[in-house]
Scaffold this motif. Structure first.
Motif, short mmCIF file in Angstrom:
data_model
loop_
_atom_site.label_atom_id
_atom_site.label_comp_id
_atom_site.label_asym_id
_atom_site.label_seq_id
_atom_site.Cartn_x
_atom_site.Cartn_y
_atom_site.Cartn_z
N UNK A 164 0.82 -1.21 0.00
CA UNK A 164 0.00 0.00 0.00
C UNK A 164 0.86 1.27 0.00
N UNK A 165 2.08 1.18 0.51
CA UNK A 165 2.95 2.36 0.56
C UNK A 165 3.25 2.89 -0.84
N UNK A 166 3.75 2.08 -1.79
CA UNK A 166 3.96 2.64 -3.14
C UNK A 166 2.67 2.97 -3.87
N UNK A 167 1.56 2.29 -3.54
CA UNK A 167 0.30 2.62 -4.20
C UNK A 167 -0.20 4.00 -3.82
N UNK A 168 0.19 4.49 -2.65
CA UNK A 168 -0.27 5.81 -2.20
C UNK A 168 0.51 6.95 -2.82
N UNK A 169 1.66 6.69 -3.40
CA UNK A 169 2.53 7.77 -3.86
C UNK A 169 1.92 8.58 -5.01
N UNK A 170 1.42 7.97 -6.11
CA UNK A 170 0.92 8.80 -7.22
C UNK A 170 -0.19 9.77 -6.83
N UNK A 171 -1.25 9.35 -6.12
CA UNK A 171 -2.26 10.36 -5.75
C UNK A 171 -1.75 11.40 -4.78
N UNK A 172 -0.84 11.03 -3.89
CA UNK A 172 -0.30 12.02 -2.96
C UNK A 172 0.57 13.03 -3.69
N UNK A 173 1.36 12.59 -4.67
CA UNK A 173 2.17 13.52 -5.46
C UNK A 173 1.27 14.45 -6.27
N UNK A 174 0.19 13.92 -6.82
CA UNK A 174 -0.74 14.77 -7.57
C UNK A 174 -1.41 15.78 -6.66
N UNK A 175 -1.77 15.37 -5.44
CA UNK A 175 -2.37 16.31 -4.49
C UNK A 175 -1.38 17.41 -4.12
N UNK A 206 -8.99 -6.28 -2.55
CA UNK A 206 -8.87 -4.97 -1.91
C UNK A 206 -7.70 -4.17 -2.47
N UNK A 207 -6.57 -4.85 -2.68
CA UNK A 207 -5.41 -4.15 -3.24
C UNK A 207 -5.67 -3.68 -4.66
N UNK A 208 -6.36 -4.51 -5.44
CA UNK A 208 -6.66 -4.12 -6.82
C UNK A 208 -7.61 -2.93 -6.87
N UNK A 209 -8.66 -2.97 -6.04
CA UNK A 209 -9.59 -1.85 -6.02
C UNK A 209 -8.93 -0.58 -5.50
N UNK A 210 -8.03 -0.72 -4.53
CA UNK A 210 -7.30 0.45 -4.03
C UNK A 210 -6.42 1.04 -5.11
N UNK A 211 -5.72 0.19 -5.87
CA UNK A 211 -4.87 0.68 -6.95
C UNK A 211 -5.69 1.37 -8.03
N UNK A 212 -6.85 0.80 -8.37
CA UNK A 212 -7.70 1.40 -9.38
C UNK A 212 -8.23 2.75 -8.93
N UNK A 213 -8.69 2.81 -7.69
CA UNK A 213 -9.19 4.08 -7.17
C UNK A 213 -8.08 5.12 -7.12
N UNK A 214 -6.88 4.71 -6.68
CA UNK A 214 -5.77 5.65 -6.61
C UNK A 214 -5.37 6.17 -7.98
N UNK A 215 -5.38 5.32 -8.99
CA UNK A 215 -5.04 5.76 -10.34
C UNK A 215 -6.07 6.76 -10.86
#
Length: 593
Positions: free
Chosen positions: A486-497, A558-567
């Motif tokens: 989950x740590x690397x999955x959070x990086x793209x939306x946080x960088x965009x924010x 859950x990981x797949x849905x989290x990645x999709x939502x984050x993208x």
């Protein structure tokens, strides 16, 4: 009075007892034209030239109406503060004790609290001292108003009677939060450990008052001694790492993994640990030497205050003027709602803008020049990548408890972890923020400003991905399982924010005066905060929903849905940042240009 006027006009020195503390020329040498008129060495003061008592008495008389108005303002502020503390602290605490007397059991939280106290108190104590020392680098505990430094101290008056009250005012302001912390510790120990309230308050006050006062004295030393300031800048990164290590050890101990021998070292490593020994003294987890630790802390605080009281009048006038101007500039930036300007002023005064001489081979392709500049900028300011690394630690620690929480608490824990992650990523977007400080800097770029800003997010996102992947690998080695990804999955939306926030442009002070319903009270502050923190304000609550579910149960779905939502959220935030960046050049263009 003729002697006083002569002394003031020629920039004469000061009495012998103050002259030795400030060097051969004294601190009150006049500037500018006075030095040109009298290039010789100023004469020392005599007893007839000293008008300190008369000048201060005259000023007290002249300032009497202002002091009365100021006293009314201070009394009203104190009344509001006490009222808020009673409403938000006193009444709930009384309710908790009332529930405990009727059978409610809060002692189940006692073992965890006692386990976390050694490392936690050491972390908080060292952080208090570090903040006080850092304050001494740009402001300090002895900073009178500019009128005092620019006019009063340039006249034949002794500095100590003028500067000493400002030191003790700083001591009082520093002791007040300590008193509140001691009352909070008394309530916590009384509810969870059933410790007697007088004993809990008395032992807690030892560190809660001693550490802030020690910090004020350390700040004065840093303010007046350049060598101490140099060492403060040099040791700040190591002290920050030590604070995080203490906090990590405290979290591990609260989770059931204490290290007794390490806790003993922390508790006796310095004043920050002595406060923990004293606070533990009335509890079942008391360690030997509680009385000794309290005596050491009280004596060291008393001695530090004694020496600081004598040294308060020896701060050079040139330094006082510089600090007064810096403090006035920071306050002016805050009054005009320019937090970034205030932050840059503090960083400049503390030496936080120091750069390393690092070189990278220039790229051969023009398309890579943009990323080469951003990489070089971050390498030349290693404090920012360092802060990103340090902020990753509390992000991981805050995410850990989400396994055992449910409902709103799980969402709140995930949001807190994402907040620290956002702050870590935002440290790396300083090149983008510098670009928006003055859009004319982008004249070198062949890209439109919106495209330029999007390219500024590439290097920070890649560096944050490397950091998050390293954190995930560490968690996997510790047995965290798939949840670590989950740590690397959070990086793209946080960088965009973070990019959305970097593209906000000049402060929208007009929002402070905007309210859809004037008769119902102003909501301008809420509008301004929503604009100022728009990126994380939108991204963090939305991300916390899927991340809290994935932290509780890290299944493949859950990981797949989290990645999709984050993208999806990343794409939307980048489009928002692009739109904001498109508007910036037009806003920066002068009217009629």
């Amino acid at each position: 009075m003729s002697g006083a006027r002569t002394a003031a006009g020629t920039g004469t020195g000061q009495p012998d007892e103050e002259h030795d503390a400030h060097g051969p020329d004294g601190p009150n040498q006049a500037d500018g034209a006075d030095e040109a008129d009298d290039p010789g060495t100023p004469a020392e003061w005599t007893a007839d030239d000293d008008w300190t008592d008369e000048a201060l008495a005259l000023l007290r008389t002249l300032r009497a109406p202002h002091r009365r108005n100021r006293a009314k303002q201070i009394a009203f502020a104190a009344y509001c503060t006490v009222l808020l503390l009673l409403v938000w602290g006193g009444v709930p605490s009384f309710g908790l004790f009332l529930q405990a007397s009727m059978g409610a059991d809060y002692t189940r939280y006692g073992p965890g609290l006692l386990a976390a106290m050694p490392g936690g108190i050491a972390a908080v104590g060292l952080a208090v001292l570090l903040l006080a020392v850092r304050d001494g680098l740009w402001r300090g505990p002895v900073v009178p108003p500019r009128a005092t430094t620019d006019w009063l101290l340039a006249h034949p008056v002794r500095p100590r009677p003028v500067l000493r009250p400002w030191f003790w005012l700083s001591c009082g302001l520093a002791a007040f939060p300590g008193l509140i912390a001691a009352l909070g510790g008394m309530v916590a120990l009384g509810l969870t450990v059933r410790t007697g309230l007088p004993a809990a308050l008395g032992w807690s006050l030892t560190g809660a008052l001693g550490l802030p006062l020690l910090g004020v004295c350390a700040g004065l030393l840093v303010q007046r001694d350049p060598r101490a300031a140099h060492w403060a800048r040099l040791l700040t990164p190591y002290a920050t790492v030590l604070v995080l290590l203490f906090a990590t050890q405290s979290a591990l101990a609260a989770a059931g993994h204490p290290v007794p021998w390490l806790e003993r070292i922390e508790l006796w490593s310095g004043p920050w640990g002595w406060a923990g020994v004293a606070a533990l003294a009335p509890t079942p987890a008391a360690v030997p030497g509680g009385t000794l630790a309290a005596v050491l802390l009280v004596l060291s605080t008393a001695l530090a205050l004694l020496f600081a009281d004598r040294a308060a009048g020896t701060v050079p006038l040139t330094l006082l003027r510089e600090r007064a101007r810096t403090a006035a500039g920071v306050m002016a930036a805050l009054r005009t709602v320019e937090p970034r300007a205030a932050k840059l002023a503090v960083a400049e005064a503390t030496g936080g803008t120091r750069r390393l001489r690092v070189r990278l081979p220039a790229p051969r392709r023009r398309a890579l020049v943009m990323y080469w500049r951003d990489t070089l900028s971050l390498l030349r300011t290693p404090a920012r990548p360092g802060r990103a690394v340090l902020l990753t630690v509390p992000a991981v620690l805050c995410a850990a408890p989400a396994h055992d929480t449910r409902g709103v608490l799980s969402w709140a824990v995930a949001a807190l972890a994402l907040l620290f992650g956002y702050l870590a990523v935002a440290q790396l977007l300083e090149p983008a923020r510098i670009e928006t400080d003055d859009v004319r800097r982008s004249s070198w770029s062949p890209y439109p400003f919106s495209g330029l800003m999007l390219r500024h997010a590439v290097v920070p996102a890649l560096l944050a991905l490397v950091l998050a992947t390293a954190a995930a690998a560490t968690l996997l080695l510790l047995g965290a399982g798939p949840v670590a990804w989950l740590a690397p999955l959070a990086v793209p939306p946080l960088a965009a924010a973070a990019l959305v926030n970097a593209c906000r442009g000049p402060a929208r002070r007009d929002l402070l005066y905007r309210s859809p319903n004037p008769s119902g009270g102003s909501t301008g502050v809420a509008f301004f905060l929503a604009w100022y923190a728009a990126g994380p304000g939108v991204a963090l609550p939305l991300l916390a929903l899927p991340f809290s579910a994935a932290l509780r149960d890290a299944t493949a779905d859950n990981l797949t849905s989290t990645a999709t939502f984050g993208t999806t959220l990343t794409v939307l935030l980048l489009a928002w940042a692009r739109h904001r960046a498109t508007l910036l050049p037009a806003r920066a263009r002068p009217t009629g240009a």
